[in-house]
Design a protein around this motif. Structure first.
Motif, PDB file in Angstrom:
ATOM      1  N   VAL A 127      64.635 -35.918  47.180  1.00  0.00           N
ATOM      2  CA  VAL A 127      63.730 -37.152  47.414  1.00  0.00           C
ATOM      3  C   VAL A 127      62.264 -36.668  46.933  1.00  0.00           C
ATOM      4  O   VAL A 127      61.425 -37.590  46.318  1.00  0.00           O
ATOM      5  CB  VAL A 127      63.839 -37.685  48.833  1.00  0.00           C
ATOM      6  CG1 VAL A 127      62.921 -38.511  49.028  1.00  0.00           C
ATOM      7  CG2 VAL A 127      65.235 -38.024  48.852  1.00  0.00           C
ATOM      8  N   TYR A 143      62.540 -39.487  52.807  1.00  0.00           N
ATOM      9  CA  TYR A 143      63.901 -39.007  53.040  1.00  0.00           C
ATOM     10  C   TYR A 143      64.471 -39.476  54.520  1.00  0.00           C
ATOM     11  O   TYR A 143      65.593 -39.885  54.619  1.00  0.00           O
ATOM     12  CB  TYR A 143      63.786 -37.616  52.958  1.00  0.00           C
ATOM     13  CG  TYR A 143      65.067 -36.676  53.516  1.00  0.00           C
ATOM     14  CD1 TYR A 143      66.086 -36.936  52.833  1.00  0.00           C
ATOM     15  CD2 TYR A 143      65.048 -35.966  54.364  1.00  0.00           C
ATOM     16  CE1 TYR A 143      67.376 -36.353  53.252  1.00  0.00           C
ATOM     17  CE2 TYR A 143      66.286 -35.409  54.889  1.00  0.00           C
ATOM     18  CZ  TYR A 143      67.318 -35.500  54.255  1.00  0.00           C
ATOM     19  OH  TYR A 143      68.547 -34.762  54.686  1.00  0.00           O
ATOM     20  N   LEU A 190      65.394 -43.185  54.466  1.00  0.00           N
ATOM     21  CA  LEU A 190      66.750 -43.278  53.600  1.00  0.00           C
ATOM     22  C   LEU A 190      67.852 -42.586  54.363  1.00  0.00           C
ATOM     23  O   LEU A 190      69.135 -43.377  54.422  1.00  0.00           O
ATOM     24  CB  LEU A 190      66.469 -42.741  52.295  1.00  0.00           C
ATOM     25  CG  LEU A 190      65.723 -43.195  51.359  1.00  0.00           C
ATOM     26  CD1 LEU A 190      65.274 -42.367  50.072  1.00  0.00           C
ATOM     27  CD2 LEU A 190      66.052 -44.843  51.143  1.00  0.00           C
ATOM     28  N   LYS A 191      67.680 -41.634  54.878  1.00  0.00           N
ATOM     29  CA  LYS A 191      68.967 -40.689  55.459  1.00  0.00           C
ATOM     30  C   LYS A 191      69.498 -41.535  56.875  1.00  0.00           C
ATOM     31  O   LYS A 191      70.395 -41.744  57.250  1.00  0.00           O
ATOM     32  CB  LYS A 191      68.589 -39.478  55.963  1.00  0.00           C
ATOM     33  CG  LYS A 191      69.928 -38.671  56.484  1.00  0.00           C
ATOM     34  CD  LYS A 191      69.403 -37.318  56.543  1.00  0.00           C
ATOM     35  CE  LYS A 191      70.676 -36.633  57.165  1.00  0.00           C
ATOM     36  NZ  LYS A 191      70.969 -35.366  56.610  1.00  0.00           N
ATOM     37  N   SER A 208      70.585 -45.361  56.038  1.00  0.00           N
ATOM     38  CA  SER A 208      71.855 -45.545  55.057  1.00  0.00           C
ATOM     39  C   SER A 208      71.754 -46.707  54.229  1.00  0.00           C
ATOM     40  O   SER A 208      72.842 -47.475  53.941  1.00  0.00           O
ATOM     41  CB  SER A 208      73.119 -45.497  55.769  1.00  0.00           C
ATOM     42  OG  SER A 208      73.437 -44.353  56.313  1.00  0.00           O
ATOM     43  N   PHE A 209      70.576 -46.919  53.484  1.00  0.00           N
ATOM     44  CA  PHE A 209      70.514 -48.118  52.641  1.00  0.00           C
ATOM     45  C   PHE A 209      71.307 -47.925  51.472  1.00  0.00           C
ATOM     46  O   PHE A 209      71.488 -46.794  50.805  1.00  0.00           O
ATOM     47  CB  PHE A 209      68.970 -48.148  52.178  1.00  0.00           C
ATOM     48  CG  PHE A 209      67.959 -48.780  53.238  1.00  0.00           C
ATOM     49  CD1 PHE A 209      68.217 -50.016  53.930  1.00  0.00           C
ATOM     50  CD2 PHE A 209      67.115 -47.721  53.596  1.00  0.00           C
ATOM     51  CE1 PHE A 209      67.334 -50.019  54.860  1.00  0.00           C
ATOM     52  CE2 PHE A 209      66.097 -48.237  54.736  1.00  0.00           C
ATOM     53  CZ  PHE A 209      66.161 -49.514  55.344  1.00  0.00           C
TER      54      PHE A 209
END
Length: 101
Positions: free
Chosen positions: A54, A83, A86-87, A90-91
């Motif tokens: 990322v 990061y 996103l993590k 869970s997009f």
């Protein structure tokens, strides 16, 4: 999971996990804009590989958006938060639940 490639502003960047990057270059990752290439050290935990990916992807985003000068501290701070977002969320825009990216 670190992907094998990522599309940034219409440019496909290949993502390679390589041995010894941290030892030889003293970095965890690198991005080569002119080659469309991101390298990640293979000898890290999966979380650290993802975070490094990322980070390098964020450098490429900045480059493709026309930011020629990038302060490493700014990139590190913003990419670490990106990061985490996103993590933890869970997009997968444009994908059905469970569908691969």
């Amino acid at each position: 999971m670190v992907p094998n490639k990522v599309n940034i502003a219409g440019i496909e960047y290949m993502v390679n996990q390589v041995e010894g990057l941290a030892e030889e270059q003293e970095v965890q990752g690198q991005v080569f804009y002119h080659k469309g290439l991101i390298k990640i050290d293979a000898n890290m935990t999966e979380d650290k590989k993802e975070q490094t990916f990322v980070h390098e992807m964020f450098h490429a985003i900045m480059e493709e958006a026309g930011f020629q000068e990038q302060e490493e501290e700014t990139v590190s701070r913003l990419s670490n938060v990106l990061y985490q977002v996103l993590k933890d969320n869970s997009f997968a825009f444009g994908k059905e639940p469970g569908e691969c990216l």
